[in-house]
Scaffold this active site. Sequence first.
Site, short mmCIF file in Angstrom:
data_model
loop_
_atom_site.label_atom_id
_atom_site.label_comp_id
_atom_site.label_asym_id
_atom_site.label_seq_id
_atom_site.Cartn_x
_atom_site.Cartn_y
_atom_site.Cartn_z
N ASP A 55 1.17 -0.77 -0.05
CA ASP A 55 0.15 -0.27 0.01
C ASP A 55 1.05 1.18 0.10
O ASP A 55 1.65 1.47 0.88
CB ASP A 55 -1.06 -0.06 1.05
CG ASP A 55 -2.26 1.29 1.57
OD1 ASP A 55 -2.60 1.36 -0.02
OD2 ASP A 55 -1.97 1.92 2.73
N THR A 88 -3.56 4.99 -3.79
CA THR A 88 -2.25 6.30 -3.18
C THR A 88 -1.20 5.68 -3.87
O THR A 88 -0.52 6.57 -3.74
CB THR A 88 -2.19 5.48 -1.53
OG1 THR A 88 -1.66 3.74 -1.51
CG2 THR A 88 -3.67 5.81 -0.69
N THR A 89 -0.88 5.24 -4.66
CA THR A 89 -0.24 4.00 -4.86
C THR A 89 -0.26 5.01 -6.85
O THR A 89 0.86 6.24 -6.55
CB THR A 89 0.41 3.02 -5.28
OG1 THR A 89 0.15 2.08 -4.91
CG2 THR A 89 1.37 2.88 -5.98
N ASP A 396 -8.92 -0.94 2.13
CA ASP A 396 -9.24 -0.25 0.80
C ASP A 396 -9.96 -0.62 -0.24
O ASP A 396 -10.72 0.01 -0.84
CB ASP A 396 -7.80 -0.11 -0.19
CG ASP A 396 -6.49 0.30 -0.07
OD1 ASP A 396 -6.90 1.01 1.22
OD2 ASP A 396 -5.89 0.52 -0.84
P1 ADP Z 1 -3.03 1.80 -5.75
O1 ADP Z 1 -2.36 2.18 -4.75
O2 ADP Z 1 -2.92 3.27 -6.84
O3 ADP Z 1 -4.50 1.44 -5.52
P2 ADP Z 1 -2.67 -0.75 -6.88
O4 ADP Z 1 -0.88 -1.53 -6.38
O5 ADP Z 1 -4.02 -0.73 -6.18
O6 ADP Z 1 -2.53 0.59 -6.70
O7 ADP Z 1 -3.29 -0.48 -8.07
C1 ADP Z 1 -4.04 0.08 -9.46
C2 ADP Z 1 -4.50 0.16 -10.05
O8 ADP Z 1 -3.86 -1.37 -11.19
C3 ADP Z 1 -5.24 0.78 -10.95
O9 ADP Z 1 -4.91 1.28 -12.09
C4 ADP Z 1 -6.08 -0.46 -11.94
O10 ADP Z 1 -6.54 0.29 -12.73
C5 ADP Z 1 -4.92 -1.57 -12.24
N1 ADP Z 1 -5.33 -2.60 -12.12
C6 ADP Z 1 -5.31 -3.71 -10.72
N2 ADP Z 1 -5.94 -4.53 -11.21
C7 ADP Z 1 -5.79 -4.21 -13.05
C8 ADP Z 1 -6.22 -5.21 -13.33
N3 ADP Z 1 -6.42 -7.18 -13.10
N4 ADP Z 1 -5.49 -5.72 -14.94
C9 ADP Z 1 -5.16 -4.19 -15.16
N5 ADP Z 1 -5.26 -3.27 -14.16
C10 ADP Z 1 -5.19 -3.76 -13.28
MG MG Z 2 -5.59 -0.23 -5.20
#
Ligand code: ADP
Ligand code: MG
Length: 532
Positions: A55, A88-89, A396
């Site tokens: 996270d 957040t990332t 989240d």
């Molecule tokens: P954050 O902390 O920003 O939420 P995450 O590690 O949760 O970071 O990543 C979120 C990103 O990953 C988003 O841009 C989301 O659209 C993308 N994402 C999540 N699951 C998938 C998937 N199965 N295929 C493609 N992109 C994905």
């Molecule tokens: Mg996320």
Amino acid sequence: MALVIDGERSTGEDVRTSNVTAVMAIANIVRSSLGPTGLDKMLVDNIGDVTITNDGATILKQLDVEHPAAKVLVELADLQDSEVGDGTTSVTILAAELLRRANMLVKQGVHPTTIMSGMRMALKEAVKYVKENLVVPADELGRENLINAAKTSMSSKIIGPDSDFFANMVVDAVQMVRTEPEEGSARKRARYPVSAIHILKCHGRSALDSELVDGFALNTSRAAQGMPTFVENAKLALLDFNLQRHKMQMGVSVVVNEVREVEGIRQREMDITKERIRKIIDAGANVILTTKGIDDLCLKYFVEAGAIACRRVKMEDMRRIARATGGQIVTTLADLEGNENFDPANLGRAEIVREERVGDGELLYIRGTPRSAACTLVLRGANEYMLDEMDRALHDSLMVVKRMLESNALVAGGGAVEAALSMHLESYAMSVATREQMAISEFSEALLVIPRTLAVNAAQDATELVARLRAYHHTAQSNRGREQLKYSGLDLFEGAVRDNLAAGVVEPAISKIKSMRFAVEAAITILRIDDM
Ligand code: ADP
Ligand code: MG
């Protein structure tokens, strides 16, 4: 005459470059954890406590950041965490990219003010475009959408592989705490207070043995064996003071002439305690919770009265219980006249309070609360790190589902929104015949950092994939009849472009919009600084 200041001073170009360097350093730390194929970080603090997480906000919170500009970024992640709960990332990476590009423009001789107003224009246009063209009403597909959004948000986390199981649990939990708007209040829509969802971590067994429990669960058991294991029609006294035998204050000296008088003092001390407890019991309380201790003498009185008493309840839990049961936390029995009494109006209510076995220990369940529904996710996991990370991941997802239900709008994930916006802003930039044009087109380029990072983290050819993604969105925006392509996003496992709406990779629209807003605000805050 030189301006004399204590310390060092740097201005203009130097400040900006050093700020950008610091911010990029921060963004580079979280970069590799973005997306479903992102990796985790292990953080060790100076006491040796270990946190393993994916996270963004948590990673940044644990870092000991000194650089003031970098701190802005840490706060940004924190803001996103509290306002949106997810993303957040992404927000950190986007802000850093905006700043890097802005700094490049400054070096080329564009004035920061122009860049800032350009970024604001781009943001406004982007938000408008998302709202008008990219959102899909969430209730069109019903529950399935909520599950998909929950799954997307947990896909990069430790519970990703079991996302089917947990997504269902999360959606059920959020729907359980649905609160209808009060009669006559200005709010029309139901609310989903995530704070009413209590997350309880229990060591042992596997993650899939986690369960959702209707009601409030407390990680405490009855203070004495002789108490009943359950009380129906419970009236809860929520106390924030010690229940123990009354002791004479320090420094008070009593002169006694006879041994019998000592016995009298002792008796009186016990009576005072007894009277206090009587007052609580007489007010109707049959469940007594306190954040402090209860001594044996008091326990005896509670056992006699057939009440359940628990000690050392966490204040945080106490507040939640107070909210759900409609009770008040009482910090003292004393009233303004110097007498002691317990007002029955302070009692909270619940249909049943029962002690139940879960795993190796006992939990106290409070069910059927009148004010708001409450539920508890009892998490099981092999070790503390895992449980903590599960907790963060579920938080989240809970927030995502809540946002989705409250705002009823979703967008496709996996870089779909970013690519669509990037294409649109590129042509929008062309239509702006002022100096802001360059800033707008840099903004449009900056958005692509998200799909690019996703692809890099998935060990795919980022350049090729992003180019293909852009081509799809170009077709969607220029060819009539091909609008469906606007949901195109990355398939990170196959290294292809697909319709992410159909594939079920969806996110709440509000989270995308807010993260763009916050990223722009943070970038502007740092960009404005030209003297340090
Ligand atoms: P954050 O902390 O920003 O939420 P995450 O590690 O949760 O970071 O990543 C979120 C990103 O990953 C988003 O841009 C989301 O659209 C993308 N994402 C999540 N699951 C998938 C998937 N199965 N295929 C493609 N992109 C994905
Ligand atoms: Mg996320």
